[in-house]
Design an enzyme around this catalytic site. Structure first.
Site, PDB file in Angstrom:
ATOM      1  N   LYS A 172       0.896  -1.164   0.000  1.00 21.49           N
ATOM      2  CA  LYS A 172       0.000   0.000   0.000  1.00 21.49           C
ATOM      3  C   LYS A 172       0.937   1.218   0.000  1.00 21.49           C
ATOM      4  O   LYS A 172       1.438   1.647   1.037  1.00 21.49           O
ATOM      5  CB  LYS A 172      -0.916  -0.053   1.234  1.00 21.49           C
ATOM      6  CG  LYS A 172      -1.495   1.265   1.695  1.00 21.49           C
ATOM      7  CD  LYS A 172      -2.391   1.928   0.672  1.00 21.49           C
ATOM      8  CE  LYS A 172      -2.762   3.319   1.147  1.00 21.49           C
ATOM      9  NZ  LYS A 172      -1.750   4.341   0.737  1.00 21.49           N
ATOM     10  N   GLY A 225       6.179   5.310   8.396  1.00 26.65           N
ATOM     11  CA  GLY A 225       5.343   6.504   8.301  1.00 26.65           C
ATOM     12  C   GLY A 225       5.336   7.244   9.617  1.00 26.65           C
ATOM     13  O   GLY A 225       6.256   7.113  10.430  1.00 26.65           O
ATOM     14  N   SER A 226       4.281   7.996   9.825  1.00 25.93           N
ATOM     15  CA  SER A 226       4.255   8.876  11.000  1.00 25.93           C
ATOM     16  C   SER A 226       3.885   8.102  12.272  1.00 25.93           C
ATOM     17  O   SER A 226       3.254   7.036  12.219  1.00 25.93           O
ATOM     18  CB  SER A 226       3.263  10.009  10.770  1.00 25.93           C
ATOM     19  OG  SER A 226       1.991   9.462  10.549  1.00 25.93           O
ATOM     20  N   GLU A 245       8.556   1.696  11.557  1.00 22.30           N
ATOM     21  CA  GLU A 245       9.649   2.647  11.260  1.00 22.30           C
ATOM     22  C   GLU A 245       9.006   4.027  11.258  1.00 22.30           C
ATOM     23  O   GLU A 245       8.377   4.426  10.266  1.00 22.30           O
ATOM     24  CB  GLU A 245      10.263   2.344   9.890  1.00 22.30           C
ATOM     25  CG  GLU A 245      10.889   0.960   9.761  1.00 22.30           C
ATOM     26  CD  GLU A 245      12.241   0.848  10.442  1.00 22.30           C
ATOM     27  OE1 GLU A 245      12.797   1.880  10.862  1.00 22.30           O
ATOM     28  OE2 GLU A 245      12.730  -0.281  10.574  1.00 22.30           O
ATOM     29  N   LEU A 246       9.146   4.758  12.355  1.00 22.75           N
ATOM     30  CA  LEU A 246       8.372   5.997  12.517  1.00 22.75           C
ATOM     31  C   LEU A 246       9.278   7.232  12.462  1.00 22.75           C
ATOM     32  O   LEU A 246      10.407   7.154  12.005  1.00 22.75           O
ATOM     33  CB  LEU A 246       7.559   5.914  13.810  1.00 22.75           C
ATOM     34  CG  LEU A 246       6.743   4.616  13.963  1.00 22.75           C
ATOM     35  CD1 LEU A 246       6.020   4.566  15.288  1.00 22.75           C
ATOM     36  CD2 LEU A 246       5.747   4.443  12.824  1.00 22.75           C
ATOM     37  N   CYS A 279      13.183  11.079   7.479  1.00 28.33           N
ATOM     38  CA  CYS A 279      12.882  10.761   8.882  1.00 28.33           C
ATOM     39  C   CYS A 279      14.067  11.015   9.804  1.00 28.33           C
ATOM     40  O   CYS A 279      13.889  11.194  11.000  1.00 28.33           O
ATOM     41  CB  CYS A 279      12.418   9.317   8.992  1.00 28.33           C
ATOM     42  SG  CYS A 279      13.553   8.198   8.173  1.00 28.33           S
ATOM     43  N   GLU A 373       8.339  16.555  15.459  1.00 25.47           N
ATOM     44  CA  GLU A 373       8.981  16.275  14.172  1.00 25.47           C
ATOM     45  C   GLU A 373       8.575  17.356  13.168  1.00 25.47           C
ATOM     46  O   GLU A 373       7.396  17.504  12.853  1.00 25.47           O
ATOM     47  CB  GLU A 373       8.566  14.902  13.649  1.00 25.47           C
ATOM     48  CG  GLU A 373       9.238  14.593  12.317  1.00 25.47           C
ATOM     49  CD  GLU A 373       8.875  13.237  11.732  1.00 25.47           C
ATOM     50  OE1 GLU A 373       7.703  12.824  11.816  1.00 25.47           O
ATOM     51  OE2 GLU A 373       9.783  12.600  11.168  1.00 25.47           O
TER      52      GLU A 373
HETATM   53  P1  NAD Z   1       1.880   8.893   6.983  1.00 30.72           P
HETATM   54  O1  NAD Z   1       1.923   8.231   8.305  1.00 30.72           O
HETATM   55  O2  NAD Z   1       0.947  10.003   6.768  1.00 30.72           O
HETATM   56  O3  NAD Z   1       1.549   7.817   5.845  1.00 30.72           O
HETATM   57  C1  NAD Z   1       2.311   6.639   5.696  1.00 30.72           C
HETATM   58  C2  NAD Z   1       1.469   5.574   5.016  1.00 30.72           C
HETATM   59  O4  NAD Z   1       0.393   5.204   5.885  1.00 30.72           O
HETATM   60  C3  NAD Z   1       0.835   6.016   3.706  1.00 30.72           C
HETATM   61  O5  NAD Z   1       0.893   4.957   2.787  1.00 30.72           O
HETATM   62  C4  NAD Z   1      -0.607   6.270   4.114  1.00 30.72           C
HETATM   63  O6  NAD Z   1      -1.509   6.144   3.037  1.00 30.72           O
HETATM   64  C5  NAD Z   1      -0.813   5.179   5.140  1.00 30.72           C
HETATM   65  N1  NAD Z   1      -1.933   5.380   6.062  1.00 30.72           N
HETATM   66  C6  NAD Z   1      -2.537   6.531   6.425  1.00 30.72           C
HETATM   67  N2  NAD Z   1      -3.546   6.286   7.295  1.00 30.72           N
HETATM   68  C7  NAD Z   1      -3.556   4.954   7.505  1.00 30.72           C
HETATM   69  C8  NAD Z   1      -4.333   4.079   8.310  1.00 30.72           C
HETATM   70  N3  NAD Z   1      -5.315   4.522   9.084  1.00 30.72           N
HETATM   71  N4  NAD Z   1      -4.052   2.757   8.283  1.00 30.72           N
HETATM   72  C9  NAD Z   1      -3.051   2.282   7.519  1.00 30.72           C
HETATM   73  N5  NAD Z   1      -2.284   3.051   6.725  1.00 30.72           N
HETATM   74  C10 NAD Z   1      -2.529   4.372   6.726  1.00 30.72           C
HETATM   75  O7  NAD Z   1       3.397   9.342   6.665  1.00 30.72           O
HETATM   76  P2  NAD Z   1       3.952  10.197   5.441  1.00 30.72           P
HETATM   77  O8  NAD Z   1       3.513  11.613   5.584  1.00 30.72           O
HETATM   78  O9  NAD Z   1       3.711   9.487   4.148  1.00 30.72           O
HETATM   79  O10 NAD Z   1       5.524  10.081   5.732  1.00 30.72           O
HETATM   80  C11 NAD Z   1       6.186  10.880   6.639  1.00 30.72           C
HETATM   81  C12 NAD Z   1       6.416  10.171   7.953  1.00 30.72           C
HETATM   82  O11 NAD Z   1       7.119   8.950   7.734  1.00 30.72           O
HETATM   83  C13 NAD Z   1       7.307  10.973   8.887  1.00 30.72           C
HETATM   84  O12 NAD Z   1       6.825  10.888  10.195  1.00 30.72           O
HETATM   85  C14 NAD Z   1       8.647  10.279   8.751  1.00 30.72           C
HETATM   86  O13 NAD Z   1       9.510  10.474   9.839  1.00 30.72           O
HETATM   87  C15 NAD Z   1       8.236   8.861   8.605  1.00 30.72           C
HETATM   88  N6  NAD Z   1       9.299   8.078   7.994  1.00 30.72           N
HETATM   89  C16 NAD Z   1       9.982   7.175   8.772  1.00 30.72           C
HETATM   90  C17 NAD Z   1      11.033   6.445   8.225  1.00 30.72           C
HETATM   91  C18 NAD Z   1      11.810   5.436   9.025  1.00 30.72           C
HETATM   92  O14 NAD Z   1      12.501   4.626   8.423  1.00 30.72           O
HETATM   93  N7  NAD Z   1      11.730   5.444  10.339  1.00 30.72           N
HETATM   94  C19 NAD Z   1      11.368   6.632   6.880  1.00 30.72           C
HETATM   95  C20 NAD Z   1      10.650   7.555   6.126  1.00 30.72           C
HETATM   96  C21 NAD Z   1       9.605   8.263   6.688  1.00 30.72           C
END
Ligand code: NAD
Length: 471
Positions: A172, A225-226, A245-246, A279, A373
């Site tokens: 996804k 993601g976040s 991985e947040l 991140c 962040e």
């Molecule tokens: P996000 O959390 O908004 O989205 C990430 C993914 O989650 C997307 O595919 C989104 O469609 C999906 N998503 C959203 N709502 C969901 C739900 N209810 N259930 C399941 N999936 C859902 O993050 P973003 O804005 O795309 O990316 C930025 C974030 O990612 C930042 O916080 C960054 O630090 C983090 N990040 C972490 C790493 C790491 O390796 N630790 C690497 C890159 C980015």
């Protein structure tokens, strides 16, 4: 593009536009998946899991090696897709593709190395005539949810190890950047991944996320993601294996013996690439007072020299943020800090989705640009008194993904490595550095579980214990 669900490339009347963050033009559309699509993806993936677990490690090695070769062959197209959908400059996009080639190559190698171990059961009281060994088996169906900021390599970090370990995988991709993941899916199919073993479902995470994460057919979720979305997924996942991985607000400590020219170069390289949307971007610089003013004087002209513009133009050093909304958020946090007494030395302005490379001094730890962040192109500098204070400030956060220190003093460097609570620690560079083979992941609320194919295959497989009761 179409999405790949149920062994077919599917079109839908309900579509989402994929926008170029540079000028907001529509570069493509993708289907907006529904609950029926989730169900189809998961039932096919369940079949796919049975098919792929019958393949040998060597077969999976050959498939992933071929996929890495194809990725390299199509690298200039892929780099262009990344820049168009994500907004990072083309040289960074090319680097991302080359890293994804590495990630798939490393995954291919791991497919041949999944092994168990002999367990010395005769060391247990009364177990002398037993022998035992462990067997590593695939999890089954893996759901891989990825963020927008590395739309190719972070998908490769999930799909590569999942397939190497013999799982089927449902990708996804981020809603804003689905095209790189769809192209990667095409490449994996071309390389020979069995059709039902891969799905790529597009749309809003908020539409399909809960259904994907709570479904009992899924055994493993790997999410990048976040923090807040990660926490929601953990609640929905129930009794599944999960890797998280947040985010982070990574600190960089500058001790008085640091080489300030190298420090300035490192801050520019690690604080502003991908418009700060990494991140592990350098967000908080904690500089010891004796070199504070000198550091700021050395750094300011370097930040001023980062020109912004069309990310496809080779001369541009920084592109737009992913959406105007995010640039507005960063601007409001910077304004808030300014009102509370911080000094904006460089930048601070916004034009559409562009936020200027920004340097802010005299930042207090409780300001939002420091304690949350930021995920944007601004670096916050805070003066500190001693190594103890710097380490305590570095740890004064619920995150713990990466951190850096500049010093020539071995005692300070090792004290930093031991006492700063972060999954990645960099001595004489900023927190933003990663080789795809290393174990990568956060402490505290930056998550749990490690990526890097050698480590991810462990997370994407399970261990069985076999005992032979000899007569
Ligand atoms: P996000 O959390 O908004 O989205 C990430 C993914 O989650 C997307 O595919 C989104 O469609 C999906 N998503 C959203 N709502 C969901 C739900 N209810 N259930 C399941 N999936 C859902 O993050 P973003 O804005 O795309 O990316 C930025 C974030 O990612 C930042 O916080 C960054 O630090 C983090 N990040 C972490 C790493 C790491 O390796 N630790 C690497 C890159 C980015």
């Amino acid at each position: 593009m179409k999405m790949y669900v149920g062994g077919k490339w599917l079109e839908k009347t309900d579509k989402l536009e994929v926008l170029n963050p540079f000028d907001n033009t529509v570069i493509d559309t993708v289907p907006r998946a529904s609950m029926d699509d989730v169900d189809r993806a998961l039932s096919t993936a369940a079949e796919g899991a049975k098919a792929i677990r019958r393949t040998s490690g060597y077969d999976r090695f050959l498939i992933l090696k071929k996929a890495a070769e194809l990725l390299e062959q199509y690298s200039s197209d892929l780099a262009r897709i990344i820049t168009l959908e994500e907004g990072k400059i083309i040289s960074e996009a090319r680097f991302e593709v080359s890293r994804a080639v590495q990630t798939l190559t490393l995954s291919a190698e791991e497919a041949k190395r999944l092994s168990g171990e002999m367990v010395p059961l005769d060391g247990a009281p009364g177990a002398g005539n037993r022998m035992g060994f462990t067997l590593r088996i695939p999890c089954g169906v893996v759901v891989a949810i990825s963020p927008f900021n590395f739309p190719l390599n972070l998908v490769a970090h999930k799909v590569g190890p999942a397939l190497a370990a013999g799982n089927s995988v449902v990708i996804k991709p981020a809603t804003d950047t689905p095209l790189s993941a769809l192209r990667l899916t095409e490449i994996l199919l071309e390389a020979g991944v069995p059709q039902p073993a891969i799905q790529c479902i597009t749309g809003y995470g908020s539409d399909v996320g809960d259904a994907l994460c709570s479904d009992p057919r899924v055994r493993k979720i790997t999410f990048t993601g976040s923090r807040d979305v990660g926490e929601r997924i953990c609640r929905k996942a129930g009794l599944k294996k999960v890797t998280m991985e947040l985010g982070s607000n990574s600190p960089l400590i500058i001790m008085p013996d640091a080489d300030l020219e190298k420090v300035s170069q490192a801050i520019v390289a690690t604080g502003y690439s991908n418009a700060g949307q990494v991140c592990i971007s350098t967000q908080r610089v904690l500089a010891l007072r004796p070199i504070y003013e000198e550091l700021i004087s050395a750094l300011s002209p370097q930040v001023e020299s980062i020109n912004t513009g069309n990310p496809l133009d080779e001369k541009t050093k920084m592109g737009p943020m992913i959406r105007e909304k995010e640039a507005i958020r960063v601007q409001s946090w910077v304004e808030e800090a300014k009102q509370a007494g911080a000094k904006v030395l460089v930048g601070g302005e916004r034009k559409g989705s562009f936020f200027a490379p920004t340097l802010i001094a005299d930042v207090k730890p409780q300001m939002r640009i420091s304690c949350e962040e930021l995920f944007g192109p601004a670096v916050a500098v805070t003066p500190t008194g001693t190594i103890e204070e710097a380490i305590s400030l570095a740890n004064d956060t619920h995150y713990g993904l990466s951190a850096g220190i500049f010093t020539q003093n071995l005692d300070w460097a090792l004290r930093f490595a031991r006492e700063v609570d972060a999954g990645n620690l960099h001595i004489n560079w900023g927190p933003q550095w990663r080789a795809d083979l290393m174990p990568y992941g956060g402490l505290k609320e930056s998550g749990f579980g490690k990526e890097g194919p050698k480590y991810a295959v462990q997370e994407m497989s399970e261990l069985k214990m076999v005992v032979l009761h000899l007569s």
